[in-house]
Scaffold this active site. Structure first.
Site, PDB file in Angstrom:
ATOM      1  N   GLU A 104      -6.416  -4.494  -6.173  1.00 30.88           N
ATOM      2  CA  GLU A 104      -5.112  -3.525  -6.397  1.00 30.88           C
ATOM      3  C   GLU A 104      -4.433  -2.851  -4.583  1.00 30.88           C
ATOM      4  O   GLU A 104      -5.396  -2.349  -3.943  1.00 30.88           O
ATOM      5  CB  GLU A 104      -6.359  -2.336  -6.768  1.00 30.88           C
ATOM      6  CG  GLU A 104      -7.198  -2.609  -8.192  1.00 30.88           C
ATOM      7  CD  GLU A 104      -7.641  -1.304  -8.324  1.00 30.88           C
ATOM      8  OE1 GLU A 104      -7.498  -0.293  -8.216  1.00 30.88           O
ATOM      9  OE2 GLU A 104      -8.741  -1.736  -8.636  1.00 30.88           O
ATOM     10  N   GLY A 153      -4.561  -0.855 -14.902  1.00 34.54           N
ATOM     11  CA  GLY A 153      -5.522  -1.276 -14.002  1.00 34.54           C
ATOM     12  C   GLY A 153      -6.566   0.108 -15.371  1.00 34.54           C
ATOM     13  O   GLY A 153      -5.973  -0.291 -16.597  1.00 34.54           O
ATOM     14  N   ASN A 208      -2.372  -2.682 -10.031  1.00 32.22           N
ATOM     15  CA  ASN A 208      -3.220  -3.552  -9.690  1.00 32.22           C
ATOM     16  C   ASN A 208      -2.549  -5.375 -10.359  1.00 32.22           C
ATOM     17  O   ASN A 208      -1.624  -5.148 -10.882  1.00 32.22           O
ATOM     18  CB  ASN A 208      -3.929  -3.926 -10.952  1.00 32.22           C
ATOM     19  CG  ASN A 208      -5.048  -2.085 -11.406  1.00 32.22           C
ATOM     20  OD1 ASN A 208      -4.386  -1.740 -10.485  1.00 32.22           O
ATOM     21  ND2 ASN A 208      -6.278  -2.355 -11.577  1.00 32.22           N
ATOM     22  N   HIS A 226       4.218   4.016   0.804  1.00 31.47           N
ATOM     23  CA  HIS A 226       5.598   4.086   0.547  1.00 31.47           C
ATOM     24  C   HIS A 226       5.209   5.066  -1.233  1.00 31.47           C
ATOM     25  O   HIS A 226       5.313   4.923  -2.293  1.00 31.47           O
ATOM     26  CB  HIS A 226       6.069   3.049  -0.108  1.00 31.47           C
ATOM     27  CG  HIS A 226       8.148   3.321  -0.517  1.00 31.47           C
ATOM     28  ND1 HIS A 226       8.841   3.787   1.226  1.00 31.47           N
ATOM     29  CD2 HIS A 226       8.743   3.386  -1.301  1.00 31.47           C
ATOM     30  CE1 HIS A 226       9.447   3.727   0.243  1.00 31.47           C
ATOM     31  NE2 HIS A 226      10.320   3.656  -1.129  1.00 31.47           N
ATOM     32  N   LYS A 236      -5.279   8.858 -11.161  1.00 33.46           N
ATOM     33  CA  LYS A 236      -5.483  10.348 -12.027  1.00 33.46           C
ATOM     34  C   LYS A 236      -6.667  10.836 -11.274  1.00 33.46           C
ATOM     35  O   LYS A 236      -6.942  11.902 -10.696  1.00 33.46           O
ATOM     36  CB  LYS A 236      -6.029   9.863 -13.614  1.00 33.46           C
ATOM     37  CG  LYS A 236      -4.302   9.876 -14.238  1.00 33.46           C
ATOM     38  CD  LYS A 236      -5.199   9.634 -15.862  1.00 33.46           C
ATOM     39  CE  LYS A 236      -4.259   9.762 -16.896  1.00 33.46           C
ATOM     40  NZ  LYS A 236      -3.829   8.068 -17.057  1.00 33.46           N
ATOM     41  N   ASP A 280     -22.827 -20.213  15.524  1.00 36.69           N
ATOM     42  CA  ASP A 280     -23.738 -19.852  13.994  1.00 36.69           C
ATOM     43  C   ASP A 280     -22.900 -20.368  12.880  1.00 36.69           C
ATOM     44  O   ASP A 280     -21.420 -20.368  12.669  1.00 36.69           O
ATOM     45  CB  ASP A 280     -24.646 -18.917  13.968  1.00 36.69           C
ATOM     46  CG  ASP A 280     -25.126 -18.814  13.131  1.00 36.69           C
ATOM     47  OD1 ASP A 280     -26.313 -18.870  12.529  1.00 36.69           O
ATOM     48  OD2 ASP A 280     -25.061 -17.304  11.846  1.00 36.69           O
ATOM     49  N   ASP A 340     -24.411 -19.587   9.266  1.00 34.97           N
ATOM     50  CA  ASP A 340     -24.119 -18.556   7.590  1.00 34.97           C
ATOM     51  C   ASP A 340     -24.736 -16.895   8.015  1.00 34.97           C
ATOM     52  O   ASP A 340     -25.109 -16.650   9.171  1.00 34.97           O
ATOM     53  CB  ASP A 340     -25.814 -18.475   7.172  1.00 34.97           C
ATOM     54  CG  ASP A 340     -26.448 -19.566   6.117  1.00 34.97           C
ATOM     55  OD1 ASP A 340     -24.970 -21.308   5.826  1.00 34.97           O
ATOM     56  OD2 ASP A 340     -27.720 -20.498   6.063  1.00 34.97           O
ATOM     57  N   TYR A 379       5.348  -0.974 -13.743  1.00 36.71           N
ATOM     58  CA  TYR A 379       4.611  -1.476 -14.016  1.00 36.71           C
ATOM     59  C   TYR A 379       5.237  -3.093 -15.025  1.00 36.71           C
ATOM     60  O   TYR A 379       6.469  -2.706 -15.118  1.00 36.71           O
ATOM     61  CB  TYR A 379       4.179  -1.355 -15.604  1.00 36.71           C
ATOM     62  CG  TYR A 379       3.016  -0.270 -15.349  1.00 36.71           C
ATOM     63  CD1 TYR A 379       1.913  -0.505 -14.913  1.00 36.71           C
ATOM     64  CD2 TYR A 379       3.078   1.321 -15.220  1.00 36.71           C
ATOM     65  CE1 TYR A 379       0.495  -0.087 -14.559  1.00 36.71           C
ATOM     66  CE2 TYR A 379       1.531   2.007 -14.966  1.00 36.71           C
ATOM     67  CZ  TYR A 379       0.600   1.232 -14.618  1.00 36.71           C
ATOM     68  OH  TYR A 379      -0.163   1.796 -14.681  1.00 36.71           O
TER      69      TYR A 379
HETATM   70  P1  ADP Z   1      -4.045   1.773 -13.175  1.00 35.01           P
HETATM   71  O1  ADP Z   1      -5.141   1.904 -13.472  1.00 35.01           O
HETATM   72  O2  ADP Z   1      -2.710   1.204 -14.618  1.00 35.01           O
HETATM   73  O3  ADP Z   1      -3.763   1.101 -12.199  1.00 35.01           O
HETATM   74  P2  ADP Z   1      -2.627   3.393 -11.272  1.00 35.01           P
HETATM   75  O4  ADP Z   1      -3.051   4.833 -11.910  1.00 35.01           O
HETATM   76  O5  ADP Z   1      -3.342   3.112  -9.788  1.00 35.01           O
HETATM   77  O6  ADP Z   1      -2.933   3.471 -12.357  1.00 35.01           O
HETATM   78  O7  ADP Z   1      -1.440   3.319 -11.202  1.00 35.01           O
HETATM   79  C1  ADP Z   1      -0.633   2.191 -10.488  1.00 35.01           C
HETATM   80  C2  ADP Z   1       0.759   2.437 -10.864  1.00 35.01           C
HETATM   81  O8  ADP Z   1       1.539   3.100 -10.333  1.00 35.01           O
HETATM   82  C3  ADP Z   1       1.262   0.758 -10.773  1.00 35.01           C
HETATM   83  O9  ADP Z   1       0.917  -0.348 -11.156  1.00 35.01           O
HETATM   84  C4  ADP Z   1       2.796   1.559 -10.174  1.00 35.01           C
HETATM   85  O10 ADP Z   1       3.047   0.838 -11.472  1.00 35.01           O
HETATM   86  C5  ADP Z   1       2.679   1.933  -9.547  1.00 35.01           C
HETATM   87  N1  ADP Z   1       2.753   2.627  -8.246  1.00 35.01           N
HETATM   88  C6  ADP Z   1       3.735   4.156  -8.052  1.00 35.01           C
HETATM   89  N2  ADP Z   1       3.653   3.782  -6.727  1.00 35.01           N
HETATM   90  C7  ADP Z   1       2.585   3.052  -6.648  1.00 35.01           C
HETATM   91  C8  ADP Z   1       2.194   3.184  -5.134  1.00 35.01           C
HETATM   92  N3  ADP Z   1       2.464   4.143  -4.088  1.00 35.01           N
HETATM   93  N4  ADP Z   1       1.858   1.889  -4.844  1.00 35.01           N
HETATM   94  C9  ADP Z   1       0.976   1.134  -5.927  1.00 35.01           C
HETATM   95  N5  ADP Z   1       1.424   1.935  -7.596  1.00 35.01           N
HETATM   96  C10 ADP Z   1       2.222   2.817  -7.194  1.00 35.01           C
HETATM   97  N1  RBF Z   2     -13.790   1.497  -4.695  1.00 35.42           N
HETATM   98  C1  RBF Z   2     -14.766   1.266  -3.996  1.00 35.42           C
HETATM   99  O1  RBF Z   2     -15.661   1.016  -5.084  1.00 35.42           O
HETATM  100  N2  RBF Z   2     -15.315   1.053  -2.860  1.00 35.42           N
HETATM  101  C2  RBF Z   2     -14.435   1.058  -1.593  1.00 35.42           C
HETATM  102  O2  RBF Z   2     -14.626   1.198  -0.455  1.00 35.42           O
HETATM  103  C3  RBF Z   2     -13.341   1.348  -1.999  1.00 35.42           C
HETATM  104  N3  RBF Z   2     -11.860   1.267  -0.897  1.00 35.42           N
HETATM  105  C4  RBF Z   2     -11.166   1.274  -1.387  1.00 35.42           C
HETATM  106  C5  RBF Z   2     -10.041   0.919  -0.652  1.00 35.42           C
HETATM  107  C6  RBF Z   2      -8.634   0.930  -0.712  1.00 35.42           C
HETATM  108  C7  RBF Z   2      -7.960   0.778   0.431  1.00 35.42           C
HETATM  109  C8  RBF Z   2      -8.157   1.016  -1.549  1.00 35.42           C
HETATM  110  C9  RBF Z   2      -7.427   1.255  -1.944  1.00 35.42           C
HETATM  111  C10 RBF Z   2      -9.033   1.209  -2.617  1.00 35.42           C
HETATM  112  C11 RBF Z   2     -10.737   0.811  -2.263  1.00 35.42           C
HETATM  113  N4  RBF Z   2     -11.568   0.974  -3.818  1.00 35.42           N
HETATM  114  C12 RBF Z   2     -12.967   1.768  -3.540  1.00 35.42           C
HETATM  115  C13 RBF Z   2     -10.859   0.783  -4.735  1.00 35.42           C
HETATM  116  C14 RBF Z   2     -11.052   2.556  -5.894  1.00 35.42           C
HETATM  117  O3  RBF Z   2     -12.301   2.041  -6.513  1.00 35.42           O
HETATM  118  C15 RBF Z   2      -9.950   1.700  -6.834  1.00 35.42           C
HETATM  119  O4  RBF Z   2      -8.521   1.660  -6.498  1.00 35.42           O
HETATM  120  C16 RBF Z   2     -10.331   2.848  -8.173  1.00 35.42           C
HETATM  121  O5  RBF Z   2     -11.410   2.258  -8.371  1.00 35.42           O
HETATM  122  C17 RBF Z   2      -9.047   2.305  -9.075  1.00 35.42           C
HETATM  123  O6  RBF Z   2      -8.519   1.621  -9.748  1.00 35.42           O
HETATM  124 MG    MG Z   3      -4.510   0.910  -9.692  1.00 35.99          MG
END
Ligand code: ADP
Ligand code: RBF
Ligand code: MG
Length: 354
Positions: free
Chosen positions: A282, A218, A232, A287, A224, A20, A22, A294
């Site tokens: 993302e 990001g 990102n 690890h 947080k 199929d 679609d 960054y």
């Molecule tokens: P942002 O919203 O700016 O992406 P995050 O809270 O998602 O902030 O943090 C992401 C940052 O943390 C990455 O850009 C990287 O520099 C750092 N970082 C540290 N450990 C990890 C990891 N295990 N995976 C991804 N990013 C990591």
């Molecule tokens: N965000 C969603 O809104 N729905 C999801 O199903 C979802 N799955 C995720 C799965 C993985 C493995 C990761 C790393 C993130 C996922 N997030 C999801 C995104 C998450 O909302 C995002 O990382 C945060 O918004 C931080 O920017």
């Molecule tokens: Mg991020």
């Protein structure tokens, strides 16, 4: 091949496959839903973004879908009028229909094993041609194509599959039919039914995609709000590459040239839980790093697909699900074919040296 088509069925040898289009190979449902939603809103009705409507529409012919929407939403128009309006919008949208994860890999695999493939779609022939034109290598994969306007009765009648089997010069009982529509699956026909899931661990292998770029800031909420940092990547530079893939949760390998190669699990899409206005890519590198990175060049090879993006009723459930994705990725990446990509030079060679 683990979980080969033949091994799912009884003793008859499967030597042809009929697919199929679609919902099985390409994601046209998302596009059609966008158009239906617009039209329903225009008539002052509220569109229900639920899975029930989608399941009802799956695999039906366009006029049947229009008739059921007119009835369900009590629209002040006929099914024909609704269909005309939908088609005028959707005609220009087929190029946006993305291949579903694993589809290109499945077609390549069947071709490599010289298994003749038929396509049986309820869509009119003209639309099938438009949809296939945007998927490199697909058109030549099909030995025969049967369209909805080339048979008397569309699915769930078995006619379209029997016609495809006839054109393939195959016995229906030796054809494996792969179909997503529940109404077809319920309607047992002479053609045998099954589905092809070659899961490795709990993930689906895909044709790998290679991407990279500098790690950017990001929304500042990964660590947080969720306790899950995600590195990102800038989406604008990934452009067409990104638009080829459906949103969802993927797994693969990440390389940072001055640090090493790591397993990663990644979300691609609009993050429905946070209702983002922008699509993000993302990866969570599996690890513990002592500091952030960054601005460093991050390389990714995306090798498998886990699930679609989802919404959750609480933050705790979202976090729990992301941790489950990480466990799935960790385990699956130790298995072939996923494990074989960790030594790929793409992951560690800085851009200038490639
Ligand atoms: P942002 O919203 O700016 O992406 P995050 O809270 O998602 O902030 O943090 C992401 C940052 O943390 C990455 O850009 C990287 O520099 C750092 N970082 C540290 N450990 C990890 C990891 N295990 N995976 C991804 N990013 C990591
Ligand atoms: N965000 C969603 O809104 N729905 C999801 O199903 C979802 N799955 C995720 C799965 C993985 C493995 C990761 C790393 C993130 C996922 N997030 C999801 C995104 C998450 O909302 C995002 O990382 C945060 O918004 C931080 O920017
Ligand atoms: Mg991020």
């Amino acid at each position: 091949m683990a979980g080969s088509p033949a091994s799912n069925c009884s003793n008859t040898l499967v030597d042809h496959v009929i697919l199929d289009l679609d919902g099985t190979l390409i994601d046209t449902e998302t596009l059609l839903d966008e158009v239906y939603a617009k039209i329903v809103w225009k008539y002052g009705k509220k569109w229900e973004w639920d899975g029930i409507g989608l399941i009802k529409r799956l695999g039906k012919r366009p006029l049947e879908v229009a008739a059921s929407l007119v009835e369900d939403y009590e629209l002040p128009c006929t099914a024909d009028e609704l269909l005309d309006e939908t088609l005028s919008h959707v005609e220009t949208m087929w190029s946006r229909a993305k291949a579903l994860p694993g589809a290109t890999r499945l077609l390549k695999h069947l071709r490599a094993h010289k298994i003749p493939i038929g396509l049986a779609s309820n869509s009119p022939a003209k639309n099938i041609r438009s949809k296939l034109a945007y998927q490199p290598g697909w058109l030549e994969s099909f030995k025969v194509i049967v369209a909805g306007d080339e048979v008397k009765e569309g699915k769930p009648s078995p006619e379209i599959y029997l016609e495809a089997a006839k054109l393939l010069k195959a016995r229906p009982s030796s054809c494996l039919v792969i179909e997503d529509s529940p109404s077809v699956k319920q309607d047992r026909c002479q053609c045998r039914e099954s589905s092809w899931h070659e899961g490795v661990g709990k993930a689906l292998p895909i044709e790998p995609w290679y991407l990279g770029g500098p790690v950017i800031k990001g929304f500042g909420r990964g660590s947080k709000v969720l306790g899950i940092p995600t590195a990102n990547l800038p989406t604008a530079a990934l452009g067409s590459q990104l638009s080829q893939h459906v949103c969802g949760i993927y797994l693969g390998w990440a390389g940072l040239s001055n640090r090493g190669v790591y397993k990663m699990v990644m979300s691609v899409g609009w993050n429905p839980f946070f209702d983002n206005a922008a699509k993000t890519v993302e990866p969570w590198l599996l690890h513990d790093f002592p500091d952030d990175f960054y601005g460093e060049e991050l390389r990714l090879i995306v090798v498998g697909y886990i699930r679609p993006e989802a919404n959750f009723s609480s933050l705790e459930l979202l976090i729990e699900r992301i941790h489950e994705d990480a466990e799935i990725a960790k385990a699956a990446l130790d298995l072939l074919p996923f494990s074989s990509y960790q030594d790929d030079k793409f992951l560690t060679t800085p851009l200038a040296k490639q």
